[in-house]
Enzyme design. Structure first.
Site, PDB file in Angstrom:
ATOM      1  N   LYS A  54      -0.295   2.325  -4.589  1.00 36.40           N
ATOM      2  CA  LYS A  54      -0.720   3.572  -4.990  1.00 36.40           C
ATOM      3  C   LYS A  54      -0.665   3.758  -6.351  1.00 36.40           C
ATOM      4  O   LYS A  54      -1.220   4.913  -6.724  1.00 36.40           O
ATOM      5  CB  LYS A  54      -0.358   4.644  -3.848  1.00 36.40           C
ATOM      6  CG  LYS A  54      -0.742   4.491  -2.272  1.00 36.40           C
ATOM      7  CD  LYS A  54      -2.064   4.723  -2.201  1.00 36.40           C
ATOM      8  CE  LYS A  54      -2.334   5.147  -0.753  1.00 36.40           C
ATOM      9  NZ  LYS A  54      -2.437   3.938   0.216  1.00 36.40           N
ATOM     10  N   GLY A  80       0.780  -1.247  -0.084  1.00 35.66           N
ATOM     11  CA  GLY A  80       0.061  -0.095   0.181  1.00 35.66           C
ATOM     12  C   GLY A  80       0.845   1.252   0.143  1.00 35.66           C
ATOM     13  O   GLY A  80       0.453   2.456   0.294  1.00 35.66           O
ATOM     14  N   ASP A 115       8.354   4.833   2.216  1.00 31.79           N
ATOM     15  CA  ASP A 115       7.838   5.723   1.045  1.00 31.79           C
ATOM     16  C   ASP A 115       8.064   7.293   1.305  1.00 31.79           C
ATOM     17  O   ASP A 115       8.000   8.022   0.469  1.00 31.79           O
ATOM     18  CB  ASP A 115       6.637   5.530   0.363  1.00 31.79           C
ATOM     19  CG  ASP A 115       5.449   5.441   1.491  1.00 31.79           C
ATOM     20  OD1 ASP A 115       5.774   5.807   2.807  1.00 31.79           O
ATOM     21  OD2 ASP A 115       4.293   5.255   1.197  1.00 31.79           O
ATOM     22  N   TYR A 141      -7.575   7.459  10.046  1.00 31.54           N
ATOM     23  CA  TYR A 141      -7.347   6.173  10.342  1.00 31.54           C
ATOM     24  C   TYR A 141      -6.014   6.145  11.222  1.00 31.54           C
ATOM     25  O   TYR A 141      -5.556   5.061  11.430  1.00 31.54           O
ATOM     26  CB  TYR A 141      -6.726   5.621   9.011  1.00 31.54           C
ATOM     27  CG  TYR A 141      -5.762   6.586   8.264  1.00 31.54           C
ATOM     28  CD1 TYR A 141      -4.211   6.301   8.782  1.00 31.54           C
ATOM     29  CD2 TYR A 141      -5.616   7.100   7.107  1.00 31.54           C
ATOM     30  CE1 TYR A 141      -3.122   7.020   8.175  1.00 31.54           C
ATOM     31  CE2 TYR A 141      -4.737   7.785   6.512  1.00 31.54           C
ATOM     32  CZ  TYR A 141      -3.635   7.772   6.860  1.00 31.54           C
ATOM     33  OH  TYR A 141      -2.531   8.455   6.211  1.00 31.54           O
ATOM     34  N   ASN A 192       2.449  -2.824   6.154  1.00 27.66           N
ATOM     35  CA  ASN A 192       2.936  -1.941   5.018  1.00 27.66           C
ATOM     36  C   ASN A 192       4.395  -1.784   4.930  1.00 27.66           C
ATOM     37  O   ASN A 192       4.735  -0.671   5.440  1.00 27.66           O
ATOM     38  CB  ASN A 192       1.879  -0.873   4.726  1.00 27.66           C
ATOM     39  CG  ASN A 192       2.042   0.135   3.432  1.00 27.66           C
ATOM     40  OD1 ASN A 192       2.263  -0.553   2.594  1.00 27.66           O
ATOM     41  ND2 ASN A 192       2.248   1.555   3.652  1.00 27.66           N
ATOM     42  N   ASP A 247      -5.856   9.465   2.931  1.00 25.93           N
ATOM     43  CA  ASP A 247      -5.219  10.376   2.289  1.00 25.93           C
ATOM     44  C   ASP A 247      -6.030  11.066   0.813  1.00 25.93           C
ATOM     45  O   ASP A 247      -5.618  10.999   0.030  1.00 25.93           O
ATOM     46  CB  ASP A 247      -3.670   9.688   1.441  1.00 25.93           C
ATOM     47  CG  ASP A 247      -2.819   9.201   2.643  1.00 25.93           C
ATOM     48  OD1 ASP A 247      -2.986   9.407   3.668  1.00 25.93           O
ATOM     49  OD2 ASP A 247      -2.152   8.270   2.392  1.00 25.93           O
TER      50      ASP A 247
END
Length: 703
Positions: free
Chosen positions: A56, A25, A243, A177, A271, A133
């Site tokens: 993504k 993710g 990331d 979240y 993730n 997001d």
């Protein structure tokens, strides 16, 4: 409620299964189909049971979610879903429509159902809707239909869930979240309360913990959010995600999540790093954690004073993972991969066999007695991988070896002058011993790099290469610096020169921006002195004049043996601090902590006015090179030099923007603190000023 005992076994149908596995993710290049198939094999081997497909950068997952998959794309997804089934891994297909969906438009809902129906035809039976997001403001059309953003999301999620036949596994990712996103708190969040009350009970909710990247996840925090959501959450864990920072990689163990959480969760999905192969440790240690409750693990008696979990030891889990990973490094991943050269001379001495032959049929080259020996690639060791993990540990901490290296470098830097002044005393002996120890640790990093570079499995190496090159370079700079401090080397261009090579510094434009911001440095993992204060640097206001004068008076009276202010020679910049001369526009900053103002930095772009006020005669040649003057004071309670460095950096940038060619400052020789500060900045150098009183020092820098 989930059954923790099933975490390590085969996937089960129904809601009793504890979800455990991997979510793809992250932002960045998605993994390849081959890598995902390899992941399924590992999950099956290690006892994990789930894969959540949510890259993504898959356009048809997020940006172009309405578009159906082409025949070629469909073939790939069918193969991927089939591979997951073969390895007893549940494939969950996630879609992210939140960027531009109009919730109240029936055509949009139909498009979403049509897309998921297509994926269902591929053999997928588990799904997820993600609303992370995205912007939280509804469009005017949705505002007419839904009373809140949460109501809109829940309505479409329930509709899709029912359309798909209420699958056994259906995950919902809320926009809020993590606890940090909840307003005003988790327990009082109207958004989460709507989700908990309106979302159908068969839909599970994803949650990252207290933060997006959570340092620790406590039992109490999960109980709180479970109460609001009216269900146990599935943790989407970003502890190994990288990331958000292209210079960081995380190879430490899954930790700071007590195994007491397992019975209180629906599941955990990690993730991890964007790079596929370095995720071996993240996934392996998660698998060990998931099995802890079921296996009835014993308390790790080797953990020392570290907080212990009776069912799981992060350090033991890490060692298990690295031991297995080592075997992957040592296996050739492609035909014709590099082979380690055997120690030919040792073999020749221990055997009567003929020397090895090359592909050309010629005898292997043997160097002469005084020639360089042949390079021999040594095999990678478990110790190398432990060092690698320590250097690239976790978001909130460095590994033990990395912490030791930072502490030693800090000690060597701060005690080098004392050791040099002490000649052949115990201080010198200690400094030299610790410098030698530090050098040995640096050499271990170099050797680790060399052995990694020669590992047969090139796929793993290529995912690691940028990171290990960077750390090797950084360690090399520190190593050279310590040798210079010890008088063992000449100052090198990359360390001491005003015009270093590009490879001698880090950061690029991103680093430049960060160094200009007030908060830069207060979240460093290694802090000396420890950062307990939050500092604010802001522009000077006229109302700050009284506080500046107070700090000025306090600093003039500080220190033993100081002469009264009236008896000390005047400084050109004293008029600025005393409020007699106002600073130039945009050339004044103050520093504040939780108590109040604790420092300031003021400048005049035209220093001649200040010289006239103090009746000091200064030659025009000084003003030609250094037309501006600066003064700065920081109270002793500010023990960390970083805020002062950032403040003077912002001030110099403002002076430069005004068009000034250079700036100077005057200091009293008795002010050892500020002399030391300007000296360590590196940019300010002593300058000659005719007629300067004997106990004053002038320092300047070109802009």
């Amino acid at each position: 409620m989930s059954k923790p005992g099933s975490a390590g076994g085969r996937p089960q149908t129904g809601t009793g299964r504890f979800i455990s596995g991997v979510v793809e993710g992250f932002y960045g290049r998605p993994w390849t189909m081959e890598q995902r198939t390899e992941l399924f094999k590992r999950e099956q081997k290690w006892g994990l049971n789930t894969y959540l497909y949510a890259p993504k950068d898959d356009y048809k997952h997020r940006m172009y979610w309405r578009d159906l998959y082409s025949a070629e794309e469909a073939e790939q997804l069918v193969a991927l879903i089939s591979a997951a089934k073969r390895h007893n891994v549940e494939f969950i297909y996630a879609i992210s429509p939140g960027l531009d969906i109009t919730f109240s438009n029936p055509k949009e809902v139909a498009a979403l159902k049509r897309k998921l129906d297509q994926v269902k035809e591929f053999g997928c039976r588990s799904f997820s809707l993600l609303f992370d997001d995205i912007e939280t403001e509804m469009c005017p059309a949705d505002k007419k239909v839904f009373s809140s953003f949460a109501h809109a999301q829940v309505a479409i999620t329930n509709a899709v869930y029912q359309h798909l036949g209420e699958p056994d596994t259906f995950l919902f990712c809320p926009t809020d979240y993590c606890a940090a996103f909840c307003t005003p708190s988790v327990s009082q969040s109207s958004y989460l309360h709507t989700v908990g009350e309106k979302l159908l009970p068969g839909v599970d909710v994803l949650w990252t913990g207290p933060k997006v990247v959570s340092h620790k996840i406590s039992v109490e925090s999960i109980e709180e959010v479970s109460s609001v959501l009216k269900r146990a959450p599935v943790i989407w864990d970003n502890i190994h995600a990288n990331d958000y920072d292209p210079q960081r990689l995380f190879l430490g163990p899954y930790k700071d999540r007590p195994t007491e959480l397992i019975p209180k969760l629906r599941g955990v999905l990690t993730n991890p790093n964007c790079e596929f192969y370095p995720n071996f440790v993240a996934i392996h240690t998660l698998a060990t954690w998931c099995k802890a409750n079921a296996d009835g693990g014993q308390r790790d008696v080797e953990m020392g004073d570290e907080e212990q979990d009776p069912g799981y030891s992060p350090q033991k889990a890490l060692t298990l993972a690295l031991t297995d990973w080592l075997q992957e490094f040592l296996s050739t991943d492609q035909p014709g991969g590099p082979r380690r050269r055997p120690p030919a001379r040792l073999k020749k001495e221990s055997s009567d066999e003929e020397p090895m032959q090359t592909d050309m049929g010629e005898s292997a080259y043997e160097p002469g007695p005084e020639e360089n020996p042949l390079y021999t690639a040594e095999p990678l060791t478990l110790g190398d991988l432990k060092l690698l993990s320590d250097l690239f540990y976790l978001p909130y901490e460095h590994g033990p070896t990395a912490r030791t290296m930072l502490q030693e470098l800090d000690w060597l830097k701060n005690h080098s002058a004392a050791a040099a002044a002490a000649a052949e005393t115990d201080k010198t002996v200690e400094w030299c011993f610790r410098a030698q120890q530090f050098d040995g640790m640096c050499e271990a990093v170099v050797q680790m790099f060399n052995r990694l570079s020669n590992a047969p499995n090139r796929s793993i190496l290529y995912d690691l290469y940028d990171y290990i090159c960077d750390i090797k370079s950084g360690v090399g700079l520190a190593r050279a610096y310590v040798k210079i401090l010890g008088g063992q080397g000449q100052p090198s261009a990359q360390l001491m020169n005003d015009d270093p090579e590009p490879w001698g510094f880090r950061g690029g434009l991103s680093g430049e921006f960060q160094r200009m911001l007030p908060g830069h440095g207060n979240r460093d993992l290694f802090r000396h002195p420890p950062m307990t204060e939050v500092y604010c640097i802001r522009p000077y206001w006229p109302a700050d004049k009284m506080e500046v004068q107070r700090i000025f008076r306090e600093m003039q009276g500080a220190g033993e043996g100081k002469a009264p202010l009236m008896a000390q020679p005047p400084l050109i910049c004293d008029g600025l601090s005393a409020g007699e001369i106002p600073p130039s526009p945009q050339c004044a900053f103050v520093l504040e902590d939780e108590i109040g103002m604790c420092g300031y930095a003021l400048a005049l772009t035209d220093a001649k006015a200040a010289a006239t006020t103090t009746k000091r005669a200064v030659s025009d040649s000084v003003f030609e090179d250094f037309p501006s003057v600066v003064t700065m004071h920081v109270l002793p309670r500010v023990t960390d030099p970083s805020p002062a460095k950032r403040m003077i950096g912002q001030l110099l940038s403002s002076i430069r923007s005004s068009g000034s060619r250079g700036v100077f400052c005057e200091l009293r020789q008795s002010d050892r603190r500020m002399l030391d500060f300007y000296t360590k900045l590196g940019s300010f150098k002593p300058i000659k000023v005719a007629g300067l009183p004997q106990d004053l020092v002038a320092m300047g820098t070109s802009l």
